[in-house]
Design a protein around this motif. Structure first.
Motif, PDB file in Angstrom:
ATOM      1  N   GLU A   7      39.788  28.080  24.593  1.00  0.00           N
ATOM      2  CA  GLU A   7      39.708  28.900  25.794  1.00  0.00           C
ATOM      3  C   GLU A   7      38.711  30.035  25.573  1.00  0.00           C
ATOM      4  O   GLU A   7      39.070  31.059  24.976  1.00  0.00           O
ATOM      5  CB  GLU A   7      41.078  29.503  26.117  1.00  0.00           C
ATOM      6  N   ALA A  40      36.029  33.193  30.142  1.00  0.00           N
ATOM      7  CA  ALA A  40      36.199  32.269  31.268  1.00  0.00           C
ATOM      8  C   ALA A  40      37.631  32.249  31.797  1.00  0.00           C
ATOM      9  O   ALA A  40      37.921  31.515  32.730  1.00  0.00           O
ATOM     10  CB  ALA A  40      35.795  30.856  30.852  1.00  0.00           C
ATOM     11  N   ILE A  41      38.511  33.051  31.215  1.00  0.00           N
ATOM     12  CA  ILE A  41      39.914  33.024  31.618  1.00  0.00           C
ATOM     13  C   ILE A  41      40.132  33.976  32.785  1.00  0.00           C
ATOM     14  O   ILE A  41      39.949  35.187  32.657  1.00  0.00           O
ATOM     15  CB  ILE A  41      40.829  33.422  30.437  1.00  0.00           C
ATOM     16  N   GLY A  42      40.468  33.413  33.936  1.00  0.00           N
ATOM     17  CA  GLY A  42      40.763  34.213  35.114  1.00  0.00           C
ATOM     18  C   GLY A  42      39.554  34.868  35.752  1.00  0.00           C
ATOM     19  O   GLY A  42      39.699  35.685  36.662  1.00  0.00           O
ATOM     20  N   THR A  43      38.353  34.493  35.319  1.00  0.00           N
ATOM     21  CA  THR A  43      37.145  35.116  35.849  1.00  0.00           C
ATOM     22  C   THR A  43      36.435  34.260  36.870  1.00  0.00           C
ATOM     23  O   THR A  43      35.547  34.728  37.579  1.00  0.00           O
ATOM     24  CB  THR A  43      36.152  35.403  34.711  1.00  0.00           C
ATOM     25  N   GLY A  44      36.800  32.976  36.925  1.00  0.00           N
ATOM     26  CA  GLY A  44      36.072  32.044  37.774  1.00  0.00           C
ATOM     27  C   GLY A  44      34.893  31.413  37.058  1.00  0.00           C
ATOM     28  O   GLY A  44      34.306  30.452  37.551  1.00  0.00           O
ATOM     29  N   VAL A  54      33.159  29.206  34.143  1.00  0.00           N
ATOM     30  CA  VAL A  54      33.514  28.042  33.338  1.00  0.00           C
ATOM     31  C   VAL A  54      32.394  27.815  32.334  1.00  0.00           C
ATOM     32  O   VAL A  54      31.216  27.898  32.684  1.00  0.00           O
ATOM     33  CB  VAL A  54      33.691  26.780  34.218  1.00  0.00           C
ATOM     34  N   GLY A  56      40.311  27.763  30.837  1.00  0.00           N
ATOM     35  CA  GLY A  56      39.356  28.775  31.296  1.00  0.00           C
ATOM     36  C   GLY A  56      38.881  28.468  32.699  1.00  0.00           C
ATOM     37  O   GLY A  56      37.906  27.751  32.877  1.00  0.00           O
ATOM     38  N   SER A  57      39.605  28.965  33.688  1.00  0.00           N
ATOM     39  CA  SER A  57      39.263  28.752  35.105  1.00  0.00           C
ATOM     40  C   SER A  57      39.204  27.268  35.472  1.00  0.00           C
ATOM     41  O   SER A  57      38.351  26.835  36.252  1.00  0.00           O
ATOM     42  CB  SER A  57      37.938  29.451  35.452  1.00  0.00           C
ATOM     43  N   LYS A  60      40.313  24.311  37.630  1.00  0.00           N
ATOM     44  CA  LYS A  60      40.822  24.239  39.000  1.00  0.00           C
ATOM     45  C   LYS A  60      40.559  22.852  39.577  1.00  0.00           C
ATOM     46  O   LYS A  60      39.934  22.002  38.929  1.00  0.00           O
ATOM     47  CB  LYS A  60      40.177  25.320  39.863  1.00  0.00           C
ATOM     48  N   ALA A  78      45.616  28.404  38.695  1.00  0.00           N
ATOM     49  CA  ALA A  78      45.649  27.219  39.560  1.00  0.00           C
ATOM     50  C   ALA A  78      46.924  26.399  39.390  1.00  0.00           C
ATOM     51  O   ALA A  78      47.122  25.419  40.114  1.00  0.00           O
ATOM     52  CB  ALA A  78      44.429  26.336  39.295  1.00  0.00           C
TER      53      ALA A  78
END
Length: 249
Positions: free
Chosen positions: A164, A168-172, A174, A206-207, A209, A230
């Motif tokens: 991870e 990229a975690i929770g930021t949108g 990738v 990491g984001s 979705k 997500a």
């Protein structure tokens, strides 16, 4: 280890009793699909969710555990407690623990052993920050985390590793295919060297979705996904689970 993708839902500090129908619907809609699905709700929901999901194939897990089995550790939760509450997996070393709670790799390794003693299957997270990535330190950072968090004590045991990238975690954001493949090649080299044919699955987080899950799961070496935001609704999470049906294993 299982050859199907592992799709893990990390609910983080989200979810109350009113959220239980979400888990029930995920279980119902996952029937007949190929992925192994695991839900990691807050610890307060584990016993209730275990009851709701009884008789389904959904795996339950905790989001962290203490390195000791019991003791004077106010506010902490031990691996045996998670097991008693209905969990069979646990997330360890998540960046929100490493950075938010200043947890070192050595502690993650101790927690992994505690999880195994309790009969839990750990998912051990590793990943670099944006500053480390920009400084060209990704490889040394991941190498150190692998060496110090994923130790030889895990050999012959059921566990997983999740890459991870912290940025990229929770930021949108990738990671690019090239960045993911570079990290996975390093991780796989370490796992093959130290764990051989019993090397575990490697997940990407990491984001993740609905719009990118199929692509990410199709990348070489990606054995599943650790999903955050997500995974909190049926509408967002089910397409990720279904994406595993079209991805090579």
């Amino acid at each position: 280890m299982p050859q199907t993708h592992l799709i893990a839902a990390n609910w983080k500090m989200n979810g109350v009793k009113a959220s239980l129908p979400i888990a029930r619907t995920i279980a119902e809609q996952s029937r007949g699909l190929q992925a192994r699905v695991a839900l990691f709700p807050p610890a307060t929901l584990l016993p209730l969710m275990a009851d709701v999901l009884q008789g389904t194939d959904i795996v339950l897990g905790g989001q962290d555990c203490h390195h000791a089995d019991s003791g004077a550790y106010t506010g902490d939760i031990s691996a045996p407690m998670l097991k008693d509450a209905g969990a069979s997996m646990v997330i360890l070393g998540h960046s929100e623990r490493r950075h938010g709670h200043l947890e070192p790799c050595a502690l993650v390794a101790r927690k992994s052993l505690a999880a195994l003693r309790a009969g839990l299957e750990p998912i051990i997270c590793i990943g670099e920050t944006l500053d480390q990535r920009q400084a060209g330190l990704t490889i040394p950072v991941l190498s150190r985390q692998l060496a110090d968090s994923v130790t030889s004590d895990l050999k012959g045991q059921a566990f997983h590793v999740s890459y991870e990238p912290v940025w990229a975690i929770g930021t949108g954001l990738v990671a690019s295919d090239a960045q993911i493949l570079e990290a996975f090649a390093l991780i796989r080299e370490h796992l093959d060297k130290h764990f051989g044919t019993n090397a575990p699955q490697v997940l990407y987080g990491g984001s993740v979705k609905a719009s990118n899950a199929a692509h990410l799961l199709a990348l070489e070496g990606v054995g599943g996904a650790l999903v955050g935001g997500a995974s909190l609704t049926v509408e967002d999470f089910m397409p990720i689970i279904r994406a595993a049906d079209t991805a090579p294993v």
